[in-house]
Write a protein that holds these residues in place. Structure first.
Motif, mmCIF file in Angstrom:
data_model
loop_
_atom_site.group_PDB
_atom_site.id
_atom_site.type_symbol
_atom_site.label_atom_id
_atom_site.label_comp_id
_atom_site.label_asym_id
_atom_site.label_seq_id
_atom_site.Cartn_x
_atom_site.Cartn_y
_atom_site.Cartn_z
ATOM 1 N N ASN A 101 -14.581 -12.980 0.589
ATOM 2 C CA ASN A 101 -14.424 -11.842 -0.317
ATOM 3 C C ASN A 101 -13.179 -11.082 0.123
ATOM 4 O OD1 ASN A 101 -16.875 -12.473 -1.545
ATOM 5 N ND2 ASN A 101 -18.036 -11.040 -0.289
ATOM 6 N N VAL A 102 -12.325 -10.726 -0.821
ATOM 7 C CA VAL A 102 -11.095 -10.025 -0.440
ATOM 8 C C VAL A 102 -11.443 -8.669 0.168
ATOM 9 C CG1 VAL A 102 -9.652 -11.205 -2.130
ATOM 10 C CG2 VAL A 102 -10.693 -9.022 -2.719
ATOM 11 N N PRO A 103 -10.687 -8.241 1.174
ATOM 12 C CA PRO A 103 -10.969 -6.953 1.806
ATOM 13 C C PRO A 103 -10.594 -5.784 0.896
ATOM 14 C CG PRO A 103 -8.981 -7.908 2.728
ATOM 15 C CD PRO A 103 -9.555 -8.939 1.809
ATOM 16 N N VAL A 104 -11.169 -4.650 1.188
ATOM 17 C CA VAL A 104 -10.751 -3.397 0.556
ATOM 18 C C VAL A 104 -9.691 -2.801 1.476
ATOM 19 C CG1 VAL A 104 -11.436 -1.047 -0.063
ATOM 20 C CG2 VAL A 104 -12.954 -2.976 -0.576
ATOM 21 N N VAL A 105 -8.488 -2.632 0.950
ATOM 22 C CA VAL A 105 -7.385 -2.071 1.730
ATOM 23 C C VAL A 105 -6.882 -0.857 0.968
ATOM 24 C CG1 VAL A 105 -5.108 -2.498 2.725
ATOM 25 C CG2 VAL A 105 -6.795 -4.357 2.628
ATOM 26 N N GLU A 106 -6.894 0.287 1.657
ATOM 27 C CA GLU A 106 -6.456 1.522 1.021
ATOM 28 C C GLU A 106 -5.917 2.481 2.058
ATOM 29 O OE1 GLU A 106 -9.759 3.369 -0.966
ATOM 30 O OE2 GLU A 106 -11.003 3.312 0.823
ATOM 31 N N ALA A 107 -5.126 3.428 1.577
ATOM 32 C CA ALA A 107 -4.603 4.487 2.430
ATOM 33 C C ALA A 107 -5.240 5.801 2.002
ATOM 34 C CB ALA A 107 -3.084 4.580 2.301
ATOM 35 N N VAL A 108 -5.683 6.568 2.988
ATOM 36 C CA VAL A 108 -6.262 7.888 2.734
ATOM 37 C C VAL A 108 -5.345 8.915 3.374
ATOM 38 C CG1 VAL A 108 -8.263 9.381 3.074
ATOM 39 C CG2 VAL A 108 -8.589 6.916 2.754
ATOM 40 N N MET A 109 -4.837 9.844 2.568
ATOM 41 C CA MET A 109 -3.944 10.886 3.049
ATOM 42 C C MET A 109 -4.680 12.220 3.020
ATOM 43 S SD MET A 109 -1.916 8.265 2.084
ATOM 44 C CE MET A 109 -2.280 8.250 0.378
ATOM 45 N N ILE A 110 -4.410 13.028 4.054
ATOM 46 C CA ILE A 110 -5.025 14.355 4.117
ATOM 47 C C ILE A 110 -4.046 15.329 4.750
ATOM 48 C CG2 ILE A 110 -6.168 13.871 6.313
ATOM 49 C CD1 ILE A 110 -8.518 15.646 5.238
ATOM 50 N N GLY A 111 -4.048 16.547 4.230
ATOM 51 C CA GLY A 111 -3.190 17.585 4.787
ATOM 52 C C GLY A 111 -3.745 18.952 4.479
ATOM 53 N N SER B 159 -6.529 15.971 -0.181
ATOM 54 C CA SER B 159 -6.772 14.608 0.291
ATOM 55 C C SER B 159 -6.827 13.698 -0.927
ATOM 56 C CB SER B 159 -8.069 14.523 1.089
ATOM 57 O OG SER B 159 -9.170 14.851 0.275
ATOM 58 N N PHE B 160 -6.362 12.486 -0.746
ATOM 59 C CA PHE B 160 -6.414 11.494 -1.813
ATOM 60 C C PHE B 160 -6.255 10.114 -1.203
ATOM 61 C CE2 PHE B 160 -2.112 13.026 -1.399
ATOM 62 C CZ PHE B 160 -1.299 11.910 -1.499
ATOM 63 N N ALA B 161 -6.638 9.111 -1.961
ATOM 64 C CA ALA B 161 -6.565 7.727 -1.494
ATOM 65 C C ALA B 161 -5.755 6.901 -2.488
ATOM 66 C CB ALA B 161 -7.964 7.143 -1.347
ATOM 67 N N VAL C 133 0.849 -1.187 0.000
ATOM 68 C CA VAL C 133 0.000 0.000 0.000
ATOM 69 C C VAL C 133 0.894 1.249 0.000
ATOM 70 C CG1 VAL C 133 -1.947 1.168 1.090
ATOM 71 C CG2 VAL C 133 -1.629 -1.290 1.456
ATOM 72 N N PRO C 134 0.882 2.042 -1.072
ATOM 73 C CA PRO C 134 1.684 3.267 -1.081
ATOM 74 C C PRO C 134 1.054 4.323 -0.179
ATOM 75 C CG PRO C 134 0.400 3.115 -3.100
ATOM 76 C CD PRO C 134 0.158 1.840 -2.325
ATOM 77 N N VAL C 135 1.885 5.009 0.594
ATOM 78 C CA VAL C 135 1.430 6.119 1.434
ATOM 79 C C VAL C 135 2.443 7.256 1.341
ATOM 80 C CG1 VAL C 135 0.195 4.593 3.032
ATOM 81 C CG2 VAL C 135 2.494 5.288 3.587
ATOM 82 N N TYR C 136 2.054 8.409 1.804
ATOM 83 C CA TYR C 136 2.907 9.587 1.722
ATOM 84 C C TYR C 136 2.846 10.328 3.051
ATOM 85 C CZ TYR C 136 2.116 8.605 -3.200
ATOM 86 O OH TYR C 136 2.030 7.993 -4.408
ATOM 87 N N SER C 137 4.003 10.620 3.672
ATOM 88 C CA SER C 137 3.979 11.449 4.874
ATOM 89 C C SER C 137 4.047 12.924 4.480
ATOM 90 C CB SER C 137 5.114 11.092 5.840
ATOM 91 O OG SER C 137 6.366 11.432 5.306
#
Length: 169
Positions: free
Chosen positions: A138-148, A156-158, A47-51
Motif C-alpha cells: 500500500n502506498v505510504p501517506v506522505v505529507e508536510a505539516v507546517m505550524i507557526g 497550521s496546515f498540511a 512535497v511542498p513545504v513553507y519555511s
C-alpha cells in the motif's frame, strides 16, 4: 483605538488562515469504502513545504516549522526510504535528510523536522522523497505539516505529496 485595530487584524488573519486551510484540504483525496488501496513497489514524490508565509497589509512573514511525515500504510511489509532532499524556493538543494536507507516498519512512521528558525527554504521550499519495497505495498501517506505562531495568533496546515513517478527517474 490601537486595541480595536489589533483585534481586527487578528480576526482577519484567523479568518484567512481558516479559509486557506479549508481550500487546501479540498485537494486531499479521500478513500471510500469499497475502494482498493493503491499498490506500488516505489515512488518519487514532490512535497511542498513553507519555511514562512506572508500575511497582513505589510506582508509580514510568519515563520513556520515543518514536520515531513512518511507513514507506511502497509500492515505486513516494510518500506525503505532512500531519499528526502530539501530544496529552497529557487530549486537549489539545501540538504539531504537521508544519509543511509531508512527502514519504516509496517504501520510505522518516519518524521523529518525543519526547525522554526531554519528559513533557508523560503515560501516555495519542497522535498523530493523516494521510497521502495521488494514487494508491492500500500502506498505510504506522505505529507508536510507546517505550524507557526506570532503573538497570540497561530496557524497550521498540511500539504500532501504529489507523485512524480518511479524512484531513480
Amino acid at each position: 483605538m490601537p486595541h480595536k485595530n489589533a483585534f481586527l487584524s487578528s480576526a482577519l488573519f484567523l479568518v484567512l488562515s481558516l479559509f486557506f486551510c479549508l481550500v487546501n484540504s479540498a485537494n486531499i483525496p479521500l478513500a471510500h469504502a469499497g475502494q482498493r488501496a493503491q499498490v506500488s513497489k516505489g515512488q518519487k514524490l514532490y512535497v511542498p513545504v513553507y519555511s514562512h508565509i506572508y500575511h497582513g497589509v505589510k506582508s509580514r512573514a510568519i515563520q513556520l516549522s515543518t514536520t515531513l511525515s512518511i507513514r507506511n500504510t502497509d500492515e505486513v511489509h516494510p518500506i525503505i526510504l532512500t531519499r528526502a532532499s530539501y530544496y529552497n524556493t529557487e530549486g537549489k538543494r539545501i540538504r539531504d535528510h537521508v544519509k543511509e536507507p531508512v527502514l519504516i516498519p509496517p504501520l510505522g512512521t518516519h518524521e523529518i523536522i525543519v526547525q522554526l528558525r531554519d528559513t533557508k527554504g523560503g515560501s516555495g521550499a519542497n522535498f523530493i522523497v523516494e521510497w521502495h519495497s521488494d514487494k508491492g505495498v500500500n502506498v505510504p501517506v506522505v505529507e508536510a505539516v507546517m505550524i507557526g505562531t506570532e503573538s497570540s495568533l497561530g496557524i497550521s496546515f498540511a500539504r500532501p505529496a504529489q507523485v512524480l513517478g518511479d524512484p531513480d527517474r
